[in-house]
Design a protein around this motif. Structure first.
Motif, PDB file in Angstrom:
ATOM      1  N   VAL A  83      47.368  36.785  40.096  1.00 30.60           N
ATOM      2  CA  VAL A  83      46.150  37.583  40.015  1.00 30.60           C
ATOM      3  C   VAL A  83      46.039  38.149  38.612  1.00 30.60           C
ATOM      4  O   VAL A  83      47.018  38.184  37.863  1.00 30.60           O
ATOM      5  CB  VAL A  83      46.161  38.739  41.050  1.00 30.60           C
ATOM      6  CG1 VAL A  83      46.211  38.207  42.461  1.00 30.60           C
ATOM      7  CG2 VAL A  83      47.326  39.689  40.783  1.00 30.60           C
ATOM      8  N   CYS A 117      40.669  36.933  44.909  1.00 25.60           N
ATOM      9  CA  CYS A 117      41.428  37.506  43.779  1.00 25.60           C
ATOM     10  C   CYS A 117      42.462  36.524  43.228  1.00 25.60           C
ATOM     11  O   CYS A 117      42.933  36.688  42.098  1.00 25.60           O
ATOM     12  CB  CYS A 117      42.146  38.784  44.228  1.00 25.60           C
ATOM     13  SG  CYS A 117      41.059  40.127  44.718  1.00 25.60           S
ATOM     14  N   LYS A 142      41.556  42.012  39.840  1.00 23.25           N
ATOM     15  CA  LYS A 142      40.246  41.424  39.535  1.00 23.25           C
ATOM     16  C   LYS A 142      39.790  40.490  40.661  1.00 23.25           C
ATOM     17  O   LYS A 142      40.573  39.726  41.214  1.00 23.25           O
ATOM     18  CB  LYS A 142      40.334  40.628  38.231  1.00 23.25           C
ATOM     19  CG  LYS A 142      39.017  39.939  37.847  1.00 23.25           C
ATOM     20  CD  LYS A 142      39.183  39.125  36.569  1.00 23.25           C
ATOM     21  CE  LYS A 142      37.900  38.379  36.217  1.00 23.25           C
ATOM     22  NZ  LYS A 142      38.061  37.555  35.005  1.00 23.25           N
ATOM     23  N   VAL A 143      38.506  40.598  40.995  1.00 24.10           N
ATOM     24  CA  VAL A 143      37.886  39.679  41.940  1.00 24.10           C
ATOM     25  C   VAL A 143      37.181  38.603  41.136  1.00 24.10           C
ATOM     26  O   VAL A 143      36.299  38.892  40.317  1.00 24.10           O
ATOM     27  CB  VAL A 143      36.865  40.398  42.853  1.00 24.10           C
ATOM     28  CG1 VAL A 143      36.199  39.412  43.789  1.00 24.10           C
ATOM     29  CG2 VAL A 143      37.560  41.507  43.638  1.00 24.10           C
ATOM     30  N   TYR A 194      36.640  44.607  40.614  1.00 20.32           N
ATOM     31  CA  TYR A 194      38.037  44.598  41.036  1.00 20.32           C
ATOM     32  C   TYR A 194      38.189  45.382  42.336  1.00 20.32           C
ATOM     33  O   TYR A 194      37.300  46.135  42.753  1.00 20.32           O
ATOM     34  CB  TYR A 194      38.941  45.197  39.951  1.00 20.32           C
ATOM     35  CG  TYR A 194      38.669  46.645  39.628  1.00 20.32           C
ATOM     36  CD1 TYR A 194      39.268  47.673  40.360  1.00 20.32           C
ATOM     37  CD2 TYR A 194      37.815  47.001  38.589  1.00 20.32           C
ATOM     38  CE1 TYR A 194      39.024  48.995  40.086  1.00 20.32           C
ATOM     39  CE2 TYR A 194      37.556  48.329  38.297  1.00 20.32           C
ATOM     40  CZ  TYR A 194      38.167  49.324  39.035  1.00 20.32           C
ATOM     41  OH  TYR A 194      37.912  50.650  38.765  1.00 20.32           O
TER      42      TYR A 194
END
Length: 462
Positions: free
Chosen positions: A423, A343, A458-459, A44
């Motif tokens: 996201v 994201c 969060k990615v 993240y």
């Protein structure tokens, strides 16, 4: 006998401790394994304030009012000014001396050059210090701006150093020429210089002189086409300004007769729209110099092809040996919470007009028209945008039921869907979807509304 029993007892105690240590190690490793398995490995970022600038880069062609002056006759050339010097109209730039003594004169000149070890002249000390400073600044600028793929910065540094070294050689040559002339006169090699001059070259107009050329002197803006960059393979050639023999037709110097220079750039239609309604534009020249130009031409020259001409009136002497340059334009700046596009997620939800949404206590939902009665059905509302409600249904409930508008006799059947950008926020190991509005998006990043500073976002892995 007692000693034997003591040894056996000690051996059993040693084995016991060994087993105990092994068990403790195994328990520790097992605990670490469990911790590793349950460890939150979610990647993240922290939501922070940022900026996205609307920009694009293009290659430009430099056009100046310049001419390459060549020798009209053969002789020994003697220069009086260094390159980059701004001179007035009528200034004597150089002279062509009669090469009467032929090889003897040339041999004597070469001999004296070889003998010069210490100039012992402080006339140009300040100029030399300035050139040394330029070299140091060029290297420092490169080190500040270099990146892993900064090849263009390296080429710019190479050009800057070549120019600085060339100027230094010019200064050295001029100082040497003065000393050589004096020594030649002392030794009787040639006397009465005015009687030996075959040709004096005076400036026909004021301007800046330089001792380099690339063969495109005299070209105009109209001659630059879209294929120029593809076909351009020339580089600037430098020539010595020592006392030396030259033939007729040899380039002697380049004269740039106007402080106004032009940058010609070919654009797509989308890029050309960037300049709509603009008279002047700021840009970054070759990755480091911020400059401003006046738009003198922007016209369509082909399918999805536009020709832009910028007139620049500053620092022409700094870029005398540039025929091409990388130009970066910037226009609008967008600031806010900036996150990477990786994201963002695009989620599908059921949709309904906002006018159908009702609240019962702390719950939101719709009036459902059943076979015998009307009842309130709770739903999970993800967001309300303008006049549309985005929602998901509770587990076990399928779309296709009819909802009523409490303020009218209108009704509709659920099932229509729409999409929300959003996201996933990380909170205590849990992921929570949060819808966002994308204010601006470019260069792999987005400025968004709907989340707060320092949220953990969060990615998403592709």
């Amino acid at each position: 006998m007692a000693k034997k029993r003591t040894k056996r007892s000690g051996g059993r105690q040693s084995v016991f401790f060994t087993y105990l240590i092994v068990i403790m190690v195994v328990v520790y490793l097992a605990a670490q394994f469990v911790i590793f398995i349950n460890k939150d490995t979610t990647n993240y970022i922290i939501a922070r304030q940022g900026e996205i600038v609307d920009s694009f880069s293009a290659q430009g062609v430099i056009v100046r009012e310049e001419q390459l002056v060549k020798a009209t006759t053969s002789g020994i050339v003697q220069y009086y000014y260094p390159g980059g010097k701004e001179l007035q109209k009528g200034t004597l730039v150089c002279s062509l001396l009669d090469d009467y003594y032929g090889d003897i004169l040339q041999e004597k000149i070469d001999e004296i050059y070889n003998e010069i070890a210490d100039l012992g002249d402080t006339e140009y000390d300040e100029v030399f210090d300035s050139l040394d400073t330029n070299i140091a600044q060029s290297i420092a600028q490169y080190l500040r701006n270099k990146s892993v793929n900064g090849y263009s910065s390296l080429y710019i540094l190479e050009t800057n150093l070549k120019d600085a070294v060339s100027e230094r050689k010019d200064m050295y040559s001029l100082m040497s020429n003065t000393k050589i002339s004096s020594l030649l006169a002392e030794q009787g090699i040639y006397l009465g210089e005015q009687n030996t001059v075959k040709s004096n070259l005076f400036l026909s107009s004021a301007g800046v002189i330089d001792y380099s050329y690339d063969g495109y002197e005299g070209w105009t803006v109209d001659q630059i086409g879209a294929d120029f960059l593809k076909n351009y393979e020339a580089n600037y050639s430098y020539f010595e300004i020592n006392l030396q023999s030259v033939q007729a037709g040899t380039p002697l110097y380049r004269l740039v007769s106007s402080p106004v220079w032009n940058i010609v750039i070919f654009l797509t239609e989308e890029e050309a729209s960037f300049f709509s309604g603009m008279d002047t534009v700021s840009f970054i020249y070759n990755s480091s110099d911020k400059m401003t130009g006046r738009i003198t031409q922007l016209k369509q020259t082909g399918y999805d092809e536009y020709k832009l001409v910028l007139a620049v009136t500053e620092r022409i002497q700094d870029f005398m040996n540039d025929r091409t340059a990388n130009i970066v334009f910037s226009k609008n700046s967008h600031s806010g919470i900036k996150i990477a596009d990786s994201c963002l997620v695009h989620r599908e939800y059921y949709v309904a007009p906002k006018s159908y949404l009702m609240q019962s206590g702390a719950d939101y939902g719709f009036l459902v028209a059943g076979t015998d009665s009307v009842y309130f059905q709770k739903v999970d509302v993800a967001d309300v945008k303008e006049d549309t409600v985005y929602f998901s249904l509770p587990e076990g409930l399928s779309p296709g039921f009819t909802i009523q508008n409490a303020s009218s006799d209108q009704s509709l059947v659920t099932g229509q869907t729409g999409y929300l950008y959003g996201v996933y926020l990380i909170n205590g190991g849990y992921e929570q979807f949060e819808s966002v509005d994308i204010i601006y998006q470019a260069q792999g990043y987005s400025i968004v509304k709907g989340i707060n500073l320092y949220d953990r976002v969060k990615v998403n892995r592709e």
